[in-house]
Every structure is written in structure tokens, then in C-alpha cells.
Design an enzyme around this catalytic site. Structure first.
Site, PDB file in Angstrom:
ATOM      1  N   CYS A 284       0.844  -1.203   0.000  1.00  0.00           N
ATOM      2  CA  CYS A 284       0.000   0.000   0.000  1.00  0.00           C
ATOM      3  C   CYS A 284       0.880   1.255   0.000  1.00  0.00           C
ATOM      4  CB  CYS A 284      -0.988  -0.025   1.166  1.00  0.00           C
ATOM      5  SG  CYS A 284      -2.329   1.168   0.955  1.00  0.00           S
TER       6      CYS A 284
ATOM      7  N   HIS B  20      -3.793  -4.730  -0.081  1.00  0.00           N
ATOM      8  CA  HIS B  20      -3.258  -5.290   1.160  1.00  0.00           C
ATOM      9  C   HIS B  20      -3.301  -6.819   1.081  1.00  0.00           C
ATOM     10  CE1 HIS B  20      -2.905  -1.728   3.765  1.00  0.00           C
ATOM     11  NE2 HIS B  20      -3.817  -1.231   2.959  1.00  0.00           N
TER      12      HIS B  20
ATOM     13  N   GLU C  80      -2.220  -8.912   3.178  1.00  0.00           N
ATOM     14  CA  GLU C  80      -2.531  -9.459   4.504  1.00  0.00           C
ATOM     15  C   GLU C  80      -4.012  -9.341   4.843  1.00  0.00           C
ATOM     16  OE1 GLU C  80      -1.374  -6.512   3.896  1.00  0.00           O
ATOM     17  OE2 GLU C  80      -1.955  -5.068   5.433  1.00  0.00           O
TER      18      GLU C  80
END
Lengths: 255, 204
Positions: free
Chosen positions: B81, B186, B188
């Protein structure tokens, strides 16, 4: 193209997860961390964790537990319950919440929405409204549905949008836990008056109900709890159904 | 293998760290530049504004050890990001600011890139593989990843673009150049697809 989301809602009370009917008759349905791990392994779009008794606590929010939960959440994680000030929002985001959901604060300290949206961005501020139908009109309630407010629903959601809320989570207390379907009129009343995304909540009993909330209600996301706790239906099956019905959803990972 | 997650005071790192752990690797969060010596892989996350993040990196002397890792030791780095945007030459957020310049390019507001839809671009969006990609090995084109951003990275050399996402026009979703990698989304927070992508980076 952005996708319509299917969001399991987890209601957190004391040490475990509960689910009720119309915000009463709570049944225990498990504990938080295992539920988060299961939903993650099932590739859900997003998770909501709402602490329904936080407002009654004299102590601060349980940041340590939320930190543990968020560490195992590999999808966006929204946390609500008992949030009263900017410092709490800052701490929640720091321990891994991706969004915070405000309910009682939107009536008691509405400026918090402006301040939080300005400081952390609208994308992480969800305004959650609990609504009951009384004499053919909608009444907005605070404190986990226990207190009536005198706010007019439409003027309230317009104000929340102006103040910088990024999303509205609208829950029908009448439909909550009944699995009889979302209150489509209620959802429509909101989506036709504002431009920010609306998450429909309260009443999902099957996948067709979800389709109705999206197509007829104009919802950008559907939240549900009982259907996932008490039936065999899964978020993944919901999305396969919605995809077949032409709704843009995120399908499971493809190699 | 020594995987380090850089903590320069911007955003939560817990889910990145657990994601790495769940994938069978061990990651440490480091908050001082002298600790990155000997790292095999570096993850540079980040939430916040470009100019704030660059002042943190500069004031705390992260720049030299990071370029040592990338250019002298030729070891992999993954920016996530804002962390990807910081790899650019310059950014516009918070005023024109110099970036790390690991992949030449500019970071501009999405409206400057022609986007007329609501900003930030938030949510799950299908991401399409453009060039030969290491990050997307075993990940089909069109999988959804999770985005939250208001700015976009445009590399000077389009061959660095490994995937794109359509919002109001194309936005660069990931970049790859030699040992430097970045994702606008993202991983994650992108469930199975995101974890697979992280694993591809860790397996390098």
C-alpha cells in the site's frame, strides 16, 4: 469492479459470542477467536465484531483481545461497541481494527464522526443504526437497541453522510434473528437518500433474502449472523448463489 | 530465513506478522534501522500520508540501510500500500516529496490519474496480471484483492507494472522490478489470494 460483500456478524458478550432474536433471548454460539479462524479459512469478505455490552462497562475497551483477534483476521475487520472518543478509535486502529463501528455515539457525540473521519479517513468509520418499526414509522434506538431516540431516520443518515461516515450499517431490530428476510423498505429508505455504501442487517434466512437486499434494497453489502450460526448455509454458498443471479461478488480464490 | 517488517510508526503490523507466521515463516518487527543488517527479506508496510512516512524514514535514518539491502545485497523487498508508493521517485501527498526511488515513477492523487469515482478506492476489486509476475505465480488473473487508497503509482517504465485494477480507468495494482516488489492492495487483508501472494514473495 468493486464487489458486493457478504459479512458474518459476530456479537460479543462477556467472554463469548451470542445471537438473539430482536436483540433479546441471547444464545451462546461459541467463542470469538475460533470463529474468526473458521470464517477466515472459509474466505469471507469481511468480519464485524460488535461488543453488545461494552456500553455498560465502566472499564475501557478490551484492546488486548481485539489485538489477538485482528492478528488472525486476514480480511477487513470491523469492530464496534462502547466507542465514545477519538483516543479509543486510535487505539482500536492501532491494535488492528480496519474499521470502527459507532452506534450510541452518533446520537450523544455526533461530532466524533467528523473528527474521526478527518483524522483517520471516512473509509474506517461505520455508522451503525438500529431501527424498530413503530406505528408505520421507523424509530432509531441507541444503547444496543435499549433506548429510543427522537431522530428521524432519513435526516439522521443524511447528517451522518455529511459528517463523514464512510458506510451505514442498518439493522432492523424487528427482523433480527427471525430469518424472515431483510426489511427492504427500510434499506431502500436509506439507499435512496445517500450515496455512501449501506450494509443491510437483520433478518437474513436464505440467500434469496440477500439478493433482495442488494437488488431491490440497493445495499452494497449484506450482514448476517443466524443463517451462519444456526443453518448449514455458508458465506461461500451465498456468494455462489448471488453470482449465478448476476450480483458482482468476490468468488473464492482461483489458481 | 530472516524476514523483517519495518515499523517506522505508520499503521498496524500485527496482521502482516501473523500472515507470515501462518505461512510457515518467522518475521520480526523492527523499529530501528541498525536492526535490518543481515535481513533476507524486508516488508515495508504503511498506512498514512506519503510525506509523513518519508519524514519518518529520513529522520530515523532508514534510507541508507534500505538501499544497502536492495542495491548492494540485491535482496528482496516488498512494499505494501503506502509502502509500495514510497518505492517511487516522488509523491504528491502532503506536498511534492522525494520517495525512496527504488522503482522510478510518480505517485499522484487518483483524480489526477483521471478517476471520477468516489475516493478513496475501497473494497474488493478484481486484479489482472499484466506482465510476467513472480508475485502472481499460481494466482489466476481476475482474483479479488482488498484496496484502500487515494493515490496511485505510475512507474516511468511500464514493464515494472505486474498487475492492474479497474476502478475508473486502470490503476497500477502491483509492481515488480528485479528484487523490488510492491502491491497497492493489502495482501494481509486479501484472504487466500493475498496469503498466496505473500508466500510467493517469502519463497523467493
Amino acid at each position: 469492479m468493486l464487489k458486493v460483500r457478504v459479512i458474518p456478524t459476530m456479537l460479543w458478550k462477556d467472554l463469548g459470542l451470542v445471537k438473539g432474536v430482536s436483540f433479546q433471548s441471547w444464545r451462546r454460539v461459541g467463542t470469538v477467536l475460533p470463529a474468526i479462524k473458521v470464517y477466515n479459512s472459509r474466505d469471507v469478505d469481511e468480519l464485524f465484531l460488535l461488543d453488545i455490552t461494552a456500553n455498560q462497562h465502566t472499564y475501557d475497551l478490551d484492546y488486548d483481545s481485539i489485538s489477538d483477534f485482528s492478528n488472525y483476521c486476514f480480511v477487513p475487520f470491523s469492530v464496534g461497541g462502547g466507542i465514545k472518543n477519538l483516543e479509543q478509535i486510535k487505539k482500536l486502529l492501532r491494535v488492528g481494527a480496519d474499521k470502527v463501528s459507532l452506534n450510541t455515539a452518533i446520537y450523544e457525540t455526533p461530532d466524533l464522526i467528523d473528527l474521526a473521519a478527518k483524522k483517520f479517513g471516512s473509509q474506517c468509520i461505520v455508522a451503525s443504526i438500529d431501527v424498530k418499526s413503530v406505528n408505520n414509522d421507523y424509530v432509531c434506538l441507541s444503547h444496543s437497541g435499549s433506548r429510543n431516540t427522537d431522530r428521524n431516520l432519513v435526516s439522521l443518515v443524511k447528517e451522518l453522510e455529511d459528517r463523514g461516515a464512510g458506510e451505514i450499517l442498518i439493522t432492523s431490530i424487528d427482523r433480527d434473528g427471525t430469518m424472515e428476510g431483510y426489511d427492504i423498505n427500510l434499506i431502500n429508505k436509506i439507499t435512496s437518500n445517500i450515496n455512501i455504501p449501506v450494509i443491510a442487517s437483520g433478518g437474513a434466512g436464505n440467500f434469496f433474502h440477500m439478493k433482495e437486499a442488494i437488488i431491490e434494497g440497493g445495499a452494497s453489502a449484506v450482514a448476517a449472523a443466524s443463517i451462519f450460526h444456526f443453518t448449514e448455509q455458508t458465506p461461500e454458498q451465498a456468494k455462489i448463489f448471488l453470482h449465478q443471479e448476476g450480483v458482482p461478488v468476490r468468488l473464492t480464490f482461483k489458481e | 530465513m530472516k524476514v523483517l517488517i519495518i515499523d517506522y510508526g505508520m499503521g498496524n503490523l500485527g496482521s502482516v506478522k501473523t500472515a507470515v507466521k501462518v505461512l510457515g515463516f518467522k518475521a520480526d518487527i523492527v523499529n530501528a534501522p541498525q536492526l535490518i543488517k543481515g535481513a533476507d527479506k524486508i516488508i515495508l508496510p504503511g498506512v498514512g500520508s506519503f510525506s509523513d512516512a518519508m519524514s519518518e524514514l529520513k529522520n530515523n535514518n532508514w534510507f541508507d540501510p534500505l538501499s544497502e539491502h536492495v542495491f548492494n545485497e540485491q535482496k528482496p523487498i516488498l512494499g505494501i500500500c503506502l509502502g509500495m508508493q514510497l518505492l517511487a521517485t516522488t509523491g504528491q501527498e502532503g506536498g511534492q516529496t522525494e520517495g525512496l526511488d527504488f522503482i522510478p515513477g510518480q505517485v499522484s492523487h487518483l483524480t489526477k490519474l483521471g478517476c471520477e469515482k468516489p475516493i478513496p478506492h475501497v473494497g474488493w476489486n478484481d486484479t489482472h496480471v499484466k506482465n510476467k509476475s513472480i508475485l502472481f505465480k499460481g494466482i489466476g488473473s481476475g482474483n479479488d484483492f482488498f484496496y484502500v487508497h487515494s493515490y496511485g503509482f505510475l512507474p516511468s517504465n511500464p514493464s515494472a507494472i505486474s498487475s492492474i485494477v479497474n476502478y475508473d480507468g486502470e490503476i497500477v495494482a502491483s509492481i515488480e522490478k528485479d528484487n523490488v516488489f510492491g502491491t497497492q492492495f493489502h495482501p494481509e487483508k486479501s484472504s487466500k489470494a493475498g496469503l498466496k501472494l505473500l508466500k510467493n514473495f517469502l519463497d523467493l
